[in-house]
Design a protein around this motif. Structure first.
Motif, PDB file in Angstrom:
ATOM      1  N   SER A  40      47.820  20.596   1.906  1.00 45.18           N
ATOM      2  CA  SER A  40      49.206  20.926   1.566  1.00 45.18           C
ATOM      3  C   SER A  40      50.220  20.360   2.559  1.00 45.18           C
ATOM      4  CB  SER A  40      49.357  22.440   1.481  1.00 45.18           C
ATOM      5  OG  SER A  40      49.184  22.988   2.766  1.00 45.18           O
ATOM      6  N   SER A  42      49.684  19.913   6.330  1.00 43.42           N
ATOM      7  CA  SER A  42      49.572  20.107   7.788  1.00 43.42           C
ATOM      8  C   SER A  42      49.357  18.766   8.499  1.00 43.42           C
ATOM      9  CB  SER A  42      48.432  21.075   8.123  1.00 43.42           C
ATOM     10  OG  SER A  42      47.191  20.544   7.743  1.00 43.42           O
ATOM     11  N   GLY A  99      37.395  21.737   5.591  1.00 45.64           N
ATOM     12  CA  GLY A  99      36.246  21.819   4.691  1.00 45.64           C
ATOM     13  C   GLY A  99      36.647  21.766   3.228  1.00 45.64           C
ATOM     14  N   SER A 100      37.782  22.356   2.896  1.00 44.35           N
ATOM     15  CA  SER A 100      38.197  22.371   1.489  1.00 44.35           C
ATOM     16  C   SER A 100      38.448  20.957   0.986  1.00 44.35           C
ATOM     17  CB  SER A 100      39.454  23.231   1.315  1.00 44.35           C
ATOM     18  OG  SER A 100      39.156  24.579   1.608  1.00 44.35           O
ATOM     19  N   ASP A 103      35.050  19.086   0.878  1.00 42.18           N
ATOM     20  CA  ASP A 103      34.203  19.554  -0.233  1.00 42.18           C
ATOM     21  C   ASP A 103      34.690  18.993  -1.564  1.00 42.18           C
ATOM     22  OD1 ASP A 103      32.780  20.977   1.589  1.00 42.18           O
ATOM     23  OD2 ASP A 103      33.188  22.948   0.746  1.00 42.18           O
ATOM     24  N   THR A 138      40.212  18.045  10.420  1.00 42.05           N
ATOM     25  CA  THR A 138      41.341  18.644  11.138  1.00 42.05           C
ATOM     26  C   THR A 138      41.127  20.112  11.488  1.00 42.05           C
ATOM     27  OG1 THR A 138      42.484  19.255   9.096  1.00 42.05           O
ATOM     28  CG2 THR A 138      42.982  17.066  10.019  1.00 42.05           C
ATOM     29  N   ASN A 147      27.428  17.413   6.794  1.00 40.21           N
ATOM     30  CA  ASN A 147      26.333  17.801   5.907  1.00 40.21           C
ATOM     31  C   ASN A 147      26.551  17.272   4.492  1.00 40.21           C
ATOM     32  OD1 ASN A 147      27.833  19.725   4.325  1.00 40.21           O
ATOM     33  ND2 ASN A 147      27.505  21.284   5.905  1.00 40.21           N
ATOM     34  N   PHE A 149      26.661  19.213   1.693  1.00 36.16           N
ATOM     35  CA  PHE A 149      27.019  20.295   0.770  1.00 36.16           C
ATOM     36  C   PHE A 149      28.504  20.270   0.398  1.00 36.16           C
ATOM     37  CE2 PHE A 149      23.778  22.175   3.731  1.00 36.16           C
ATOM     38  CZ  PHE A 149      22.706  21.971   2.880  1.00 36.16           C
ATOM     39  N   LYS A 160      32.494  30.397  -7.787  1.00 36.30           N
ATOM     40  CA  LYS A 160      32.554  29.567  -6.586  1.00 36.30           C
ATOM     41  C   LYS A 160      31.125  29.175  -6.249  1.00 36.30           C
ATOM     42  CE  LYS A 160      34.296  29.401  -1.856  1.00 36.30           C
ATOM     43  NZ  LYS A 160      35.014  30.092  -0.786  1.00 36.30           N
ATOM     44  N   VAL A 179      43.673  17.512  17.669  1.00 33.13           N
ATOM     45  CA  VAL A 179      44.591  17.777  16.546  1.00 33.13           C
ATOM     46  C   VAL A 179      44.464  19.216  16.050  1.00 33.13           C
ATOM     47  CG1 VAL A 179      44.513  15.361  15.837  1.00 33.13           C
ATOM     48  CG2 VAL A 179      43.085  17.025  14.642  1.00 33.13           C
ATOM     49  N   HIS A 198      27.095  30.650   9.974  1.00 34.36           N
ATOM     50  CA  HIS A 198      26.097  29.640   9.600  1.00 34.36           C
ATOM     51  C   HIS A 198      24.874  29.738  10.507  1.00 34.36           C
ATOM     52  CE1 HIS A 198      29.608  27.139   7.827  1.00 34.36           C
ATOM     53  NE2 HIS A 198      29.176  28.057   6.997  1.00 34.36           N
ATOM     54  N   HIS A 267      26.674  34.526   2.567  1.00 33.33           N
ATOM     55  CA  HIS A 267      27.513  33.481   1.973  1.00 33.33           C
ATOM     56  C   HIS A 267      27.641  33.657   0.457  1.00 33.33           C
ATOM     57  CE1 HIS A 267      27.978  31.335   5.710  1.00 33.33           C
ATOM     58  NE2 HIS A 267      28.720  30.427   5.084  1.00 33.33           N
ATOM     59  N   HIS A 271      31.097  34.220  -1.365  1.00 35.55           N
ATOM     60  CA  HIS A 271      31.615  33.291  -2.377  1.00 35.55           C
ATOM     61  C   HIS A 271      32.049  34.061  -3.627  1.00 35.55           C
ATOM     62  CE1 HIS A 271      29.619  29.383  -0.597  1.00 35.55           C
ATOM     63  NE2 HIS A 271      30.634  29.839   0.107  1.00 35.55           N
ATOM     64  N   HIS A 282      37.309  32.055   3.291  1.00 35.10           N
ATOM     65  CA  HIS A 282      35.844  32.133   3.381  1.00 35.10           C
ATOM     66  C   HIS A 282      35.382  32.961   4.590  1.00 35.10           C
ATOM     67  CE1 HIS A 282      31.705  30.865   3.306  1.00 35.10           C
ATOM     68  NE2 HIS A 282      31.822  30.164   4.414  1.00 35.10           N
TER      69      HIS A 282
HETATM   70  O1  NZQ Z   1      46.073  22.368   3.336  1.00 32.34           O
HETATM   71  P1  NZQ Z   1      46.318  21.923   4.717  1.00 32.34           P
HETATM   72  O2  NZQ Z   1      47.701  21.497   4.940  1.00 32.34           O
HETATM   73  O3  NZQ Z   1      45.311  20.898   5.172  1.00 32.34           O
HETATM   74  O4  NZQ Z   1      46.154  23.228   5.669  1.00 32.34           O
HETATM   75  C1  NZQ Z   1      44.906  23.795   5.991  1.00 32.34           C
HETATM   76  C2  NZQ Z   1      44.560  25.051   5.200  1.00 32.34           C
HETATM   77  O5  NZQ Z   1      45.719  25.754   4.866  1.00 32.34           O
HETATM   78  C3  NZQ Z   1      44.978  24.317   7.412  1.00 32.34           C
HETATM   79  N1  NZQ Z   1      44.700  23.290   8.424  1.00 32.34           N
HETATM   80  C4  NZQ Z   1      43.642  22.457   8.483  1.00 32.34           C
HETATM   81  N2  NZQ Z   1      43.710  21.707   9.598  1.00 32.34           N
HETATM   82  C5  NZQ Z   1      44.835  22.059  10.244  1.00 32.34           C
HETATM   83  C6  NZQ Z   1      45.492  23.066   9.483  1.00 32.34           C
HETATM   84  N3  NZQ Z   1      46.647  23.625   9.871  1.00 32.34           N
HETATM   85  C7  NZQ Z   1      47.212  23.187  11.028  1.00 32.34           C
HETATM   86  N4  NZQ Z   1      46.629  22.230  11.820  1.00 32.34           N
HETATM   87  C8  NZQ Z   1      45.476  21.656  11.465  1.00 32.34           C
HETATM   88  N5  NZQ Z   1      44.881  20.746  12.273  1.00 32.34           N
HETATM   89  O6  NZQ Z   1      43.944  25.280   7.472  1.00 32.34           O
HETATM   90  C9  NZQ Z   1      43.800  25.905   6.197  1.00 32.34           C
HETATM   91  C10 NZQ Z   1      42.332  26.087   5.872  1.00 32.34           C
HETATM   92  O7  NZQ Z   1      41.732  24.840   5.606  1.00 32.34           O
HETATM   93  P2  NZQ Z   1      40.323  24.782   4.826  1.00 32.34           P
HETATM   94  O8  NZQ Z   1      39.958  23.354   4.670  1.00 32.34           O
HETATM   95  O9  NZQ Z   1      40.399  25.612   3.585  1.00 32.34           O
HETATM   96  O10 NZQ Z   1      39.344  25.535   5.827  1.00 32.34           O
HETATM   97  P3  NZQ Z   1      37.805  25.414   6.057  1.00 32.34           P
HETATM   98  O11 NZQ Z   1      37.484  24.186   6.814  1.00 32.34           O
HETATM   99  O12 NZQ Z   1      37.405  26.703   6.631  1.00 32.34           O
HETATM  100  O13 NZQ Z   1      37.154  25.245   4.580  1.00 32.34           O
HETATM  101  C11 NZQ Z   1      36.870  26.356   3.783  1.00 32.34           C
HETATM  102  C12 NZQ Z   1      36.139  25.965   2.502  1.00 32.34           C
HETATM  103  O14 NZQ Z   1      34.853  25.374   2.776  1.00 32.34           O
HETATM  104  C13 NZQ Z   1      33.824  26.098   2.070  1.00 32.34           C
HETATM  105  C14 NZQ Z   1      34.412  27.482   2.005  1.00 32.34           C
HETATM  106  O15 NZQ Z   1      33.784  28.297   1.051  1.00 32.34           O
HETATM  107  C15 NZQ Z   1      35.854  27.200   1.652  1.00 32.34           C
HETATM  108  O16 NZQ Z   1      36.008  26.903   0.284  1.00 32.34           O
HETATM  109  N6  NZQ Z   1      32.530  25.953   2.760  1.00 32.34           N
HETATM  110  C16 NZQ Z   1      31.949  24.739   2.778  1.00 32.34           C
HETATM  111  C17 NZQ Z   1      30.709  24.529   3.352  1.00 32.34           C
HETATM  112  C18 NZQ Z   1      30.053  23.205   3.369  1.00 32.34           C
HETATM  113  N7  NZQ Z   1      30.624  22.204   2.717  1.00 32.34           N
HETATM  114  O17 NZQ Z   1      29.002  23.038   3.971  1.00 32.34           O
HETATM  115  C19 NZQ Z   1      29.932  25.631   3.938  1.00 32.34           C
HETATM  116  C20 NZQ Z   1      30.760  26.827   4.227  1.00 32.34           C
HETATM  117  O18 NZQ Z   1      29.899  27.932   4.345  1.00 32.34           O
HETATM  118  C21 NZQ Z   1      31.823  27.121   3.212  1.00 32.34           C
HETATM  119  O19 NZQ Z   1      31.329  27.806   2.082  1.00 32.34           O
END
Ligand code: NZQ
Ligand code: ZN
Length: 380
Positions: A40, A42, A99-100, A103, A138, A147, A149, A160, A179, A198, A267, A271, A282
């Motif tokens: 969004s 950041s 991660g979002s 993923d 970030t 990984n 996944f 989910k 960062v 984890h 987990h 989810h 999460h």
């Molecule tokens: O949307 P932006 O602007 O990027 O903002 C993000 C978001 O609002 C913000 N952010 C990220 N980097 C930043 C920052 N804000 C300021 N400075 C920065 N440097 O942080 C917020 C959260 O970001 P998000 O990507 O959602 O967090 P996370 O990395 O925790 O990811 C969560 C997702 O990953 C899944 C979770 O279920 C959830 O959907 N998972 C993925 C896994 C995998 N692929 O192996 C395993 C995990 O167990 C998990 O299930």
């Protein structure tokens, strides 16, 4: 120790001022056009976007931008982006975010060669290829940067679900912990709690695998120490870097060596909670569910839970270990009860049914619907 296979092909470039290497890494894979996927905004505030664009331009890499990935990313946005990737004939996906974003990028990259994205998550289609994926991380939390996944929410069906494929490892991931210094503190804590979770998902499966158990204990202690230090001083680079590396290590294979694929009941329950309540992050779901799950199952395998209490929390009983963990979560500001999100008992059956949609939940104890409801009651 049980026999195991270990394979992780991801190239990690870690440290200060490394983001500008992304252009040369993509160029060295003979790729000349990418879709950059972002959240969004950041990345525009913290300077990451500018460094990425400069680097791509320097190496003559054409790009299109797609914004709008949400925390708990959704299928509808992934499908929309896949259409753009196809019509623009991009050769790779570059995920810039947490991660979002990564993923969703994995879903698009594998979906490019699939009949549709969701069939991969339903396991009715097994990926046979994927677009190459590059990432600039970030926020350290999920280890998705290292990984195979991906987790996505089907936003019409409130599911989910996750997938994993050997084609979904990023080619290169850049982790510049500096960062992350302006991350809101709750996001830093979320990252640490997810990391801790984890490691625990694997650790409790252990018996006598001293090397893996000892590595995991050291990582858990380091995560706890790192968060404590960052709560006191969010700008401390060395603790940022330590937390970032622990996060990547937590879910890239090493912590799961000879651990039977991990437990992952918490987990699965989490989810289901965030599928039905997408505003619950999460890690927030995990900090609520994990203490309750330990309370519910620890008597089935007392030696490993007692070892965890002693070696991670310096506690002389499992109960005291759980209490110390909850106190620590509260001190950090992480939630420890469902009522903090106004999730009441009348929803527990629906959450349990949602968690069970994919199949069995839990290994140390296979949890049926009533077991999950009981755990949610403890977490109330
Ligand atoms: O949307 P932006 O602007 O990027 O903002 C993000 C978001 O609002 C913000 N952010 C990220 N980097 C930043 C920052 N804000 C300021 N400075 C920065 N440097 O942080 C917020 C959260 O970001 P998000 O990507 O959602 O967090 P996370 O990395 O925790 O990811 C969560 C997702 O990953 C899944 C979770 O279920 C959830 O959907 N998972 C993925 C896994 C995998 N692929 O192996 C395993 C995990 O167990 C998990 O299930
Ligand atoms: Zn997680």
């Amino acid at each position: 120790m049980d026999n195991f296979k270990f394979h992780n092909p991801v190239k990690i470039i870690f440290g200060k001022d490394t983001i500008r290497e992304i252009g040369s890494e993509i160029h060295s894979h003979d790729i000349s056009k990418v879709l950059i996927l972002m959240g969004s905004g950041s990345v525009k505030k913290n300077g990451v976007y500018e460094q990425v664009i400069d680097s791509l331009e320097k190496y003559g890499i054409d790009f299109i931008e797609q914004w709008g990935v949400t925390p708990n990313p959704v299928l509808s946005h992934a499908e929309e982006t896949l259409e753009i990737a196809r019509s623009e004939k991009v050769q790779a996906i570059l995920a810039v975010g947490g991660g979002s974003v990564i993923d969703e990028a994995k879903a698009i990259a594998a979906g490019y060669y699939a009949p549709d994205i969701w069939s991969i998550f339903e396991k009715t289609y097994k990926p046979t290829n994927a677009l190459p994926l590059f990432t600039v991380l970030t926020i350290s939390a999920t280890a998705s940067e290292i990984n195979s996944f991906g987790v996505l929410t089907n936003d019409t069906e409130n599911k989910k679900w996750s997938f994993g494929s050997k084609y979904s490892y990023p080619k290169v991931s850049i982790i510049d912990p500096s960062v992350q210094k302006f991350l809101p503190i709750n996001q830093t804590i979320n990252g640490g709690v997810d990391t801790l979770s984890h490691i625990m998902e694997f650790y409790f499966m252990g018996e006598n695998e001293e090397s893996t158990l000892a590595i995991n204990e050291a990582l858990m202690r380091t995560v706890i120490k790192s968060i404590d230090e960052l709560v006191a001083d969010p700008l401390n680079y060395d603790w940022r870097a330590n937390l970032a590396w622990c996060s990547s290590l937590a879910l890239q294979g090493i912590t799961g060596v000879s651990m039977g694929g991990g437990e992952f009941a918490c987990h699965r329950i989490e989810h289901a909670i965030s599928a039905l309540h997408p505003t619950v992050a999460h890690a927030e779901g995990l900090s609520i569910v994990f203490p309750a799950w330990i309370e519910y199952v620890n008597s089935l395998k007392p030696h490993i839970f007692e070892r965890w209490a002693k070696n991670v929390w310096e506690a002389d009983s499992v109960e005291a270990g759980i209490e110390k963990m909850k106190e620590k979560f509260k001190f950090w500001g992480a939630p420890v009860s469902l009522s903090e999100f106004n999730i009441e008992a009348d929803e527990f059956e629906g959450i349990a049914e949602n968690a069970l949609l994919i199949g069995e939940v839990g290994k140390i104890k296979e949890l049926n619907k009533q077991d999950i409801i009981n755990i949610l009651n403890i977490a109330q």
